[in-house]
Motif scaffolding. Structure first.
Motif, PDB file in Angstrom:
ATOM      1  N   LYS A  59     102.865 -24.996  67.201  1.00  0.00           N
ATOM      2  CA  LYS A  59     103.248 -25.595  65.918  1.00  0.00           C
ATOM      3  C   LYS A  59     103.406 -27.111  66.030  1.00  0.00           C
ATOM      4  O   LYS A  59     102.828 -27.874  65.246  1.00  0.00           O
ATOM      5  CB  LYS A  59     104.567 -24.976  65.394  1.00  0.00           C
ATOM      6  CG  LYS A  59     104.488 -23.479  65.149  1.00  0.00           C
ATOM      7  CD  LYS A  59     105.798 -22.908  64.651  1.00  0.00           C
ATOM      8  CE  LYS A  59     106.930 -22.889  65.666  1.00  0.00           C
ATOM      9  NZ  LYS A  59     106.675 -22.098  66.885  1.00  0.00           N
ATOM     10  N   THR A  60     104.180 -27.564  67.007  1.00  0.00           N
ATOM     11  CA  THR A  60     104.436 -28.996  67.128  1.00  0.00           C
ATOM     12  C   THR A  60     103.170 -29.744  67.533  1.00  0.00           C
ATOM     13  O   THR A  60     102.889 -30.834  67.041  1.00  0.00           O
ATOM     14  CB  THR A  60     105.565 -29.262  68.143  1.00  0.00           C
ATOM     15  OG1 THR A  60     106.666 -28.382  67.834  1.00  0.00           O
ATOM     16  CG2 THR A  60     106.069 -30.690  68.050  1.00  0.00           C
ATOM     17  N   THR A  61     102.376 -29.132  68.419  1.00  0.00           N
ATOM     18  CA  THR A  61     101.118 -29.769  68.821  1.00  0.00           C
ATOM     19  C   THR A  61     100.181 -29.911  67.630  1.00  0.00           C
ATOM     20  O   THR A  61      99.538 -30.954  67.446  1.00  0.00           O
ATOM     21  CB  THR A  61     100.429 -28.946  69.938  1.00  0.00           C
ATOM     22  OG1 THR A  61     101.396 -28.666  70.961  1.00  0.00           O
ATOM     23  CG2 THR A  61      99.258 -29.688  70.539  1.00  0.00           C
ATOM     24  N   LYS A 185      94.697 -22.397  69.750  1.00  0.00           N
ATOM     25  CA  LYS A 185      94.313 -22.396  71.176  1.00  0.00           C
ATOM     26  C   LYS A 185      92.997 -21.652  71.406  1.00  0.00           C
ATOM     27  O   LYS A 185      92.855 -20.920  72.391  1.00  0.00           O
ATOM     28  CB  LYS A 185      95.423 -21.792  72.055  1.00  0.00           C
ATOM     29  CG  LYS A 185      96.820 -22.374  71.766  1.00  0.00           C
ATOM     30  CD  LYS A 185      97.822 -22.013  72.849  1.00  0.00           C
ATOM     31  CE  LYS A 185      99.233 -22.420  72.426  1.00  0.00           C
ATOM     32  NZ  LYS A 185     100.244 -22.113  73.442  1.00  0.00           N
ATOM     33  N   ASP A 187      90.363 -22.744  72.415  1.00  0.00           N
ATOM     34  CA  ASP A 187      89.705 -23.197  73.656  1.00  0.00           C
ATOM     35  C   ASP A 187      89.963 -22.211  74.787  1.00  0.00           C
ATOM     36  O   ASP A 187      89.261 -22.213  75.799  1.00  0.00           O
ATOM     37  CB  ASP A 187      90.226 -24.594  74.032  1.00  0.00           C
ATOM     38  CG  ASP A 187      91.735 -24.647  74.164  1.00  0.00           C
ATOM     39  OD1 ASP A 187      92.235 -24.809  75.292  1.00  0.00           O
ATOM     40  OD2 ASP A 187      92.452 -24.518  73.134  1.00  0.00           O
ATOM     41  N   ALA A 217      93.881 -27.448  69.269  1.00  0.00           N
ATOM     42  CA  ALA A 217      94.421 -28.811  69.258  1.00  0.00           C
ATOM     43  C   ALA A 217      93.922 -29.581  70.469  1.00  0.00           C
ATOM     44  O   ALA A 217      93.886 -30.806  70.483  1.00  0.00           O
ATOM     45  CB  ALA A 217      95.946 -28.764  69.250  1.00  0.00           C
ATOM     46  N   THR A 218      93.501 -28.864  71.504  1.00  0.00           N
ATOM     47  CA  THR A 218      93.036 -29.502  72.732  1.00  0.00           C
ATOM     48  C   THR A 218      91.602 -30.009  72.591  1.00  0.00           C
ATOM     49  O   THR A 218      91.301 -31.165  72.884  1.00  0.00           O
ATOM     50  CB  THR A 218      93.103 -28.498  73.909  1.00  0.00           C
ATOM     51  OG1 THR A 218      94.421 -27.965  73.949  1.00  0.00           O
ATOM     52  CG2 THR A 218      92.792 -29.169  75.232  1.00  0.00           C
TER      53      THR A 218
END
Ligand SMILES: Nc1nc2c(ncn2[C@@H]2O[C@H](COP(=O)(O)OP(=O)(O)OP(=O)(O)O)[C@@H](O)[C@H]2O)c(=O)[nH]1
Ligand SMILES: [Mg+2]
Ligand SMILES: [Zn+2]
Ligand SMILES: [Zn+2]
Ligand SMILES: [Zn+2]
Ligand SMILES: [Zn+2]
Lengths: 236, 128
Positions: A59-61, A185, A187, A217-218
């Motif tokens: 969530k924060t990412t 996620k 990835d 996000a990555t």
């Protein structure tokens, strides 16, 4: 003193039993506060999004990456809910956006009265400038937050690949209440036995028109769709 | 999970209702806790009975809880299944005999999708 019950309130009470049919939600107070929160947010000109997931789903990412992408064009404010610590709010502030940390002191979810207080603090931080988009990051928990309307306009439930694709079937109430399910996620898909198809199927059984998106996000994969979803929902 | 805070808000509703009806005390409360509301009867009663003692108006209130049988749709045969909800004390016995998983009474499948049942309602209050 009263002979019937021994109380001191002799003058103004009576002992005729009275049965009152109430038929009111036990959450009535929360529901009312949520409605007034929604009006408050709309008066600020903003759209509010409630982010719900298990601890650590990203969530924060997601917020960090979203802020980086939008902060030049959209006025963003964040309310962070956690049982303890100011960590998530600090991560958001490091991105140059106002953040209020609400700590629940043990409670496993945010409720509308808590968020009401948070909105006033956020408004104070804006110094009259206002917001276009307010994110409320709920306490990491896939069960309780589903019960509490916070006054948001959009409810997003995140499910990260390592958690497994059986979660909609196991936590139906939470996924049923979502406006959008974000698979995060992605990835990590090559390393986990995660079936996109299972999520799609189970979520569809719960709510046929449930919107589904997948992102990382990555790697940034899928982020454009998320950003344009947000853009479409803004009051502009 | 949040039975205590729910019991607290019920008691606040009771005090407000007692005030409105000029009653000195609440004697009985009837609530419905939906089978998929996430609220466990025993924990809710435990919290209610501790918190009610804080105020004379609620001290003697008896709590009646109703939980309707949960309703499922079977994802294999599409039939509606009403399956009695096991009490907290029965759950361990069911687990011991490998019977914890609910099964469709029509076709035996365990792919059951819950319908509704998330309600939390204050139905009726007796006061005097
Ligand atoms: N591989 C991968 N890791 C991610 C991604 N997004 C987040 N993470 C990692 O997942 C962990 C948890 O991320 P957070 O963003 O703190 O999760 P959260 O949902 O805010 O956690 P709580 O607030 O504690 O519930 C961190 O180590 C992140 O770096 C992603 O897209 N890919
Ligand atoms: Mg977080
Ligand atoms: Zn009396
Ligand atoms: Zn909770
Ligand atoms: Zn206010
Ligand atoms: Zn069946």
């Amino acid at each position: 003193m009263c002979d019937t019950c021994g109380c001191q309130l002799h003058e103004h009470h009576h002992h005729d039993p009275k049965v009152v049919e109430v038929n009111q939600s036990l959450l009535a107070a929360n529901v009312q506060q949520a409605m007034s929160n929604r009006q408050h947010i709309e008066k600020m000109g903003a759209v509010a999004i409630n982010l719900i997931s298990s601890p650590g789903s990203g969530k924060t990412t997601l917020l960090e990456r979203t802020i980086e992408a939008m902060r030049d064009t959209v006025r963003i404010g964040v309310i962070e809910g956690d049982i303890e610590t100011e960590r998530d709010a600090e991560r958001i502030r490091a991105k140059g956006v106002p953040a209020v940390q609400l700590t629940t002191g043990g409670a496993c979810h945010l409720d509308a009265p808590l968020v009401h207080g948070g909105l006033h603090v956020l408004e104070h931080f804006a110094k009259g400038a206002g917001y276009d988009l307010i994110f409320i990051e709920n306490v990491g928990n896939l069960v309780c937050p589903a019960t509490f309307d916070l006054g948001e306009h959009i409810r997003v439930v995140l499910l990260s690949v390592p958690e497994g694709s059986d979660k909609p079937a196991k936590y139906p109430a939470t996924f049923k209440g979502a406006d959008l399910v974000l698979l995060t996620k992605v990835d990590l898909l090559p390393y986990f036995d995660f079936s996109m198809e299972e999520v799609r199927k189970e979520a569809g059984l719960l709510k046929p028109d449930l919107e589904l998106m997948a992102l990382s996000a990555t790697s940034g994969e899928g982020f454009d769709a998320w950003l344009s979803f947000l853009d479409r929902r803004l009051n502009r | 999970m949040h039975e205590l805070s729910l019991a607290q808000s019920l008691l606040e509703q009771l005090l407000e209702l007692a005030g409105k009806h000029q009653a000195a005390r609440v004697t009985r409360v009837v609530v419905t806790l939906g089978p998929f509301s996430g609220i466990v009867q025993d924990s809710f009663a435990f919290g209610f009975n501790i918190l009610k003692a804080e105020r004379p108006a609620t001290r003697d209130a008896v709590l009646d809880m109703e939980t309707p049988d949960p309703e499922y749709i079977c994802l294999e045969c599409n039939k509606v299944a009403l399956i009695p909800f096991p009490r907290q004390s029965e759950r361990l016995d069911l687990a011991r005999h490998g019977l914890a998983a609910r099964k469709c009474p029509w076709c035996g499948s365990n792919r059951l999708s819950p319908q509704g049942g998330t309600e939390l309602i204050l139905n009726q209050v007796e006061m005097e």
